[in-house]
Write an enzyme that holds these catalytic residues in place. Structure first.
Site, PDB file in Angstrom:
ATOM      1  N   GLN A 173       0.836  -1.192   0.000  1.00 46.93           N
ATOM      2  CA  GLN A 173       0.000   0.000   0.000  1.00 46.93           C
ATOM      3  C   GLN A 173       0.871   1.242   0.000  1.00 46.93           C
ATOM      4  O   GLN A 173       2.091   1.175   0.168  1.00 46.93           O
ATOM      5  CB  GLN A 173      -0.887   0.000   1.248  1.00 46.93           C
ATOM      6  CG  GLN A 173      -0.095  -0.015   2.542  1.00 46.93           C
ATOM      7  CD  GLN A 173      -0.873  -0.479   3.734  1.00 46.93           C
ATOM      8  OE1 GLN A 173      -2.092  -0.470   3.744  1.00 46.93           O
ATOM      9  NE2 GLN A 173      -0.196  -0.900   4.794  1.00 46.93           N
TER      10      GLN A 173
ATOM     11  N   HIS B 164      -7.136   3.556  20.190  1.00 48.80           N
ATOM     12  CA  HIS B 164      -6.390   2.379  20.642  1.00 48.80           C
ATOM     13  C   HIS B 164      -6.720   2.004  22.089  1.00 48.80           C
ATOM     14  O   HIS B 164      -6.716   0.818  22.429  1.00 48.80           O
ATOM     15  CB  HIS B 164      -4.883   2.618  20.466  1.00 48.80           C
ATOM     16  CG  HIS B 164      -4.460   2.580  19.028  1.00 48.80           C
ATOM     17  ND1 HIS B 164      -4.246   3.719  18.297  1.00 48.80           N
ATOM     18  CD2 HIS B 164      -4.233   1.525  18.198  1.00 48.80           C
ATOM     19  CE1 HIS B 164      -3.901   3.379  17.060  1.00 48.80           C
ATOM     20  NE2 HIS B 164      -3.884   2.066  16.970  1.00 48.80           N
TER      21      HIS B 164
ATOM     22  N   ASP C 289       1.520  -0.404  13.070  1.00 47.38           N
ATOM     23  CA  ASP C 289       2.042   0.868  13.577  1.00 47.38           C
ATOM     24  C   ASP C 289       2.565   0.752  15.000  1.00 47.38           C
ATOM     25  O   ASP C 289       3.186   1.686  15.523  1.00 47.38           O
ATOM     26  CB  ASP C 289       0.971   1.955  13.508  1.00 47.38           C
ATOM     27  CG  ASP C 289      -0.363   1.502  14.103  1.00 47.38           C
ATOM     28  OD1 ASP C 289      -0.352   0.782  15.131  1.00 47.38           O
ATOM     29  OD2 ASP C 289      -1.407   1.859  13.538  1.00 47.38           O
TER      30      ASP C 289
ATOM     31  N   GLU D  23       1.370  -8.594  10.828  1.00 43.65           N
ATOM     32  CA  GLU D  23       1.150  -7.452   9.945  1.00 43.65           C
ATOM     33  C   GLU D  23       1.573  -7.840   8.529  1.00 43.65           C
ATOM     34  O   GLU D  23       2.634  -8.404   8.312  1.00 43.65           O
ATOM     35  CB  GLU D  23       1.957  -6.248  10.425  1.00 43.65           C
ATOM     36  CG  GLU D  23       2.027  -5.082   9.455  1.00 43.65           C
ATOM     37  CD  GLU D  23       0.670  -4.503   9.106  1.00 43.65           C
ATOM     38  OE1 GLU D  23       0.401  -4.344   7.897  1.00 43.65           O
ATOM     39  OE2 GLU D  23      -0.115  -4.223  10.031  1.00 43.65           O
TER      40      GLU D  23
ATOM     41  N   ASP E 279      -0.246 -12.661   6.185  1.00 44.88           N
ATOM     42  CA  ASP E 279      -1.679 -12.385   6.099  1.00 44.88           C
ATOM     43  C   ASP E 279      -2.358 -12.891   7.370  1.00 44.88           C
ATOM     44  O   ASP E 279      -2.071 -13.998   7.850  1.00 44.88           O
ATOM     45  CB  ASP E 279      -2.258 -13.084   4.871  1.00 44.88           C
ATOM     46  CG  ASP E 279      -3.755 -12.948   4.792  1.00 44.88           C
ATOM     47  OD1 ASP E 279      -4.232 -11.840   4.505  1.00 44.88           O
ATOM     48  OD2 ASP E 279      -4.445 -13.958   5.029  1.00 44.88           O
ATOM     49  N   ALA E 280      -3.262 -12.094   7.912  1.00 46.70           N
ATOM     50  CA  ALA E 280      -3.887 -12.441   9.191  1.00 46.70           C
ATOM     51  C   ALA E 280      -4.682 -13.746   9.101  1.00 46.70           C
ATOM     52  O   ALA E 280      -4.637 -14.575  10.018  1.00 46.70           O
ATOM     53  CB  ALA E 280      -4.798 -11.296   9.650  1.00 46.70           C
TER      54      ALA E 280
ATOM     55  N   ASP F 145      -7.046  -5.464  14.848  1.00 43.46           N
ATOM     56  CA  ASP F 145      -6.842  -4.054  14.518  1.00 43.46           C
ATOM     57  C   ASP F 145      -6.650  -3.957  13.010  1.00 43.46           C
ATOM     58  O   ASP F 145      -5.544  -3.768  12.513  1.00 43.46           O
ATOM     59  CB  ASP F 145      -5.623  -3.518  15.273  1.00 43.46           C
ATOM     60  CG  ASP F 145      -5.414  -2.026  15.059  1.00 43.46           C
ATOM     61  OD1 ASP F 145      -6.353  -1.357  14.584  1.00 43.46           O
ATOM     62  OD2 ASP F 145      -4.304  -1.541  15.351  1.00 43.46           O
TER      63      ASP F 145
END
Length: 543
Positions: free
Chosen positions: A274, A306, A328, A348, A382-383, A401
């Site tokens: 991205q 958060h 992040d 992530e 990948d989650a 998240d």
């Protein structure tokens, strides 16, 4: 000069006579097929460029891809019919079409970005400007691409007449192979190394050079002197426009980015996944993190988001925690405030975002260098795939998240199957918390997530918190930003079994969240309930 030996069919029109070529007929056919290959590759790059930019600017990639592809295919049919009138001047018509296609396709990405950046993007009179321009470019490029094939068929037949089936097979073989190369070049070469703007401009330059070289080199005797000079001059002008735009693309992109994100942009990079933009975050200024044009971390709202995501989930056992997304490091920061935490696994997809979370001074300071904590273990994956490999009963808390469910690429991460895997990964008494998008503006989406959780064997307690920043849209839905309303974030705290968990705060005191506020937020979320919804699955997404 070599004259082809193909005979002229009796009664054939004058423009169907064999062409006088500077090369042998076999070489001429090869050059035409090579041009077909190049033009097909360029055409598919234009198509993918529009889809990518539309998804980035407007969200919902399935809708944008459907609009672009359907309009282009329709326009290609119209273009093919219209090209029949140009058969008598096939060489000149093809040269003119390739020159126009290079200009329109090459400049399409820059024009879309300019309209989005400097017309207010999503508000006021120009609210639908990018969408209208997207349809216009799709239509124009489709018309020009569709007109290529009949003219190329005429040119290849003028070199040496053959049966129609054989000519079509040769032409489409070169066309499809070129489309394959263009389709692979866009994500693996043009996008990562040149970016969307320069990649489109370079594609346009290749397009005009290939088309002009074929016509002015191989079929120059089909053109009058005036036509040759016209194609040459116009082609050089278009090539000059594209080259100038490419030289200015960096300055243009910086100016457009500042118009979109504000004047404090510090970092802008295209990762393998991205576009990541960081604004502010130094000298006491709040930090904003944008992923593919969507605000993921808002300077004034980051802590509210958060804390609401993490603290209610940590009110039970929390020795082992899994964070899905959260590259992040900000969710991990909140988790590490609990002394009982022994291990935090962060999954992530974007390795580039993880590098920024560790190295960027503003973002690393904001997450308090959470990813460097020895208790934190980071996996780039990948989650959904990572959950499939997770041992049963491993985690006390799973924190999702993830991007909003309205973004097509993340739909699978809000499916019944995904939550079934999360349930298997939870230890007895474990909790799953899901960021389920805004409640106020997208209640059906929010409650579809709740329905999907219930179908996977969870019972969920809904709640939401209000933010402050309304100057930039925080998700795929732009209505809140247009109305000037503050954003809200909806959450679902879930446990396996028939009874929903109790919403409470038992650990370190959050700065923005209180027990009374959490109870009011839960009541506000419940008031938006939408009934009669069906769970979202991998095979039948509902978002």
């Amino acid at each position: 000069m070599i004259e082809p030996h193909a005979p002229v069919s009796p009664g054939a029109p004058p423009w169907a006579e064999p062409a006088w070529l500077p090369v042998r007929p076999g070489t001429g056919r090869f050059l035409v097929l090579a041009c077909v290959f190049v033009c097909a590759a360029c055409g598919l790059v234009y198509e993918l460029e529009l889809v990518a930019f539309a998804s980035y600017l407007m969200g919902d990639s399935v809708t944008q891809a459907s609009v672009v592809l359907s309009v282009m295919v329709f326009a290609m049919g119209i273009g093919s019919l219209a090209a029949k009138r140009l058969r008598w001047r096939a060489a000149f018509g093809f040269g003119a079409i390739e020159t126009a296609l290079a200009l329109v396709g090459g400049c399409s990405a820059m024009a879309l970005y300019a309209v989005f950046a400097w017309t207010g993007g999503w508000g006021g009179v120009w609210a639908d400007g990018p969408r209208c321009l997207l349809v216009a470019f799709s239509l124009a490029i489709g018309l020009l691409v569709g007109a290529e094939v009949p003219l190329l068929m005429e040119l290849i037949q003028r070199i040496r007449r053959q049966d129609a089936g054989g000519a079509v097979a040769d032409l489409f073989a070169a066309d499809y192979v070129g489309a394959l190369v263009g389709g692979l070049a866009f994500p693996f070469v043009l996008l990562p190394f040149l970016g969307q703007l320069t990649g489109a401009l370079l594609t346009g330059s290749v397009n005009v050079v290939a088309g002009s070289a074929l016509v002015l080199g191989l079929f120059r005797h089909d053109l009058s002197r005036r036509a040759r000079w016209a194609l040459l001059v116009v082609g050089l002008v278009v090539l000059g426009v594209l080259a100038s735009a490419a030289a200015l693309a960096g300055d243009f992109e910086r100016a457009a980015r500042q118009a979109v994100y504000g004047g404090e942009v510090r970092v802008a990079l295209q990762t393998d996944v991205q576009e990541v933009v960081l604004a502010g975050g130094t000298d006491g200024r709040p930090l904003d993190l944008f992923l593919d044009g969507r605000l993921r971390v808002g300077g004034r709202d980051e802590r509210q988001y958060h804390e609401a995501l993490v603290h209610p989930a940590m009110s039970g056992p929390h020795t082992r925690v899994l964070i899905l997304g959260g590259g992040d490091g900000l969710a991990a920061r909140e988790v590490l405030r609990y002394g009982g935490v022994r291990r935090v696994d962060v999954v992530e997809l974007d390795a580039g975002l993880l590098r920024l979370a560790r190295s960027d001074p503003g973002l690393a300071a904001l997450n308090r260098h959470a990813l460097a904590d020895p208790r934190v273990h980071v996996t780039t994956a990948d989650a959904l795939g990572r959950l499939r490999l997770a041992p049963a009963g491993r985690y006390d808390v799973v924190i999702a998240d993830l991007p909003d469910p309205g973004i097509t690429a993340s739909t699978k991460l809000y499916s019944q199957e995904f939550y079934g895997l999360a349930r298997r990964a939870l230890a007895p008494g474990g909790r799953l918390v899901v960021h389920a998008g805004p409640v106020t503006t997208r209640p059906r989406v929010f409650w579809t997530v709740a329905t999907s959780l219930r179908a996977a064997g969870f019972s969920a307690a809904p709640y939401r918190v209000l933010g402050h920043d309304s100057g930039f849209p925080a998700g795929p839905d732009r209505s809140a930003a247009r109305a000037g309303a503050p954003p809200d974030w909806g959450y679902l705290l879930a446990t396996p079994g028939p009874s929903p968990p109790r919403l409470r705060l038992t650990g370190p005191r959050p700065r923005t969240l209180t027990p009374a506020g959490l109870a009011a937020d839960a009541h506000a979320a419940r008031r938006t309930r939408v009934t009669g919804l069906v769970a979202s699955t991998l095979a039948h997404p509902r978002y």
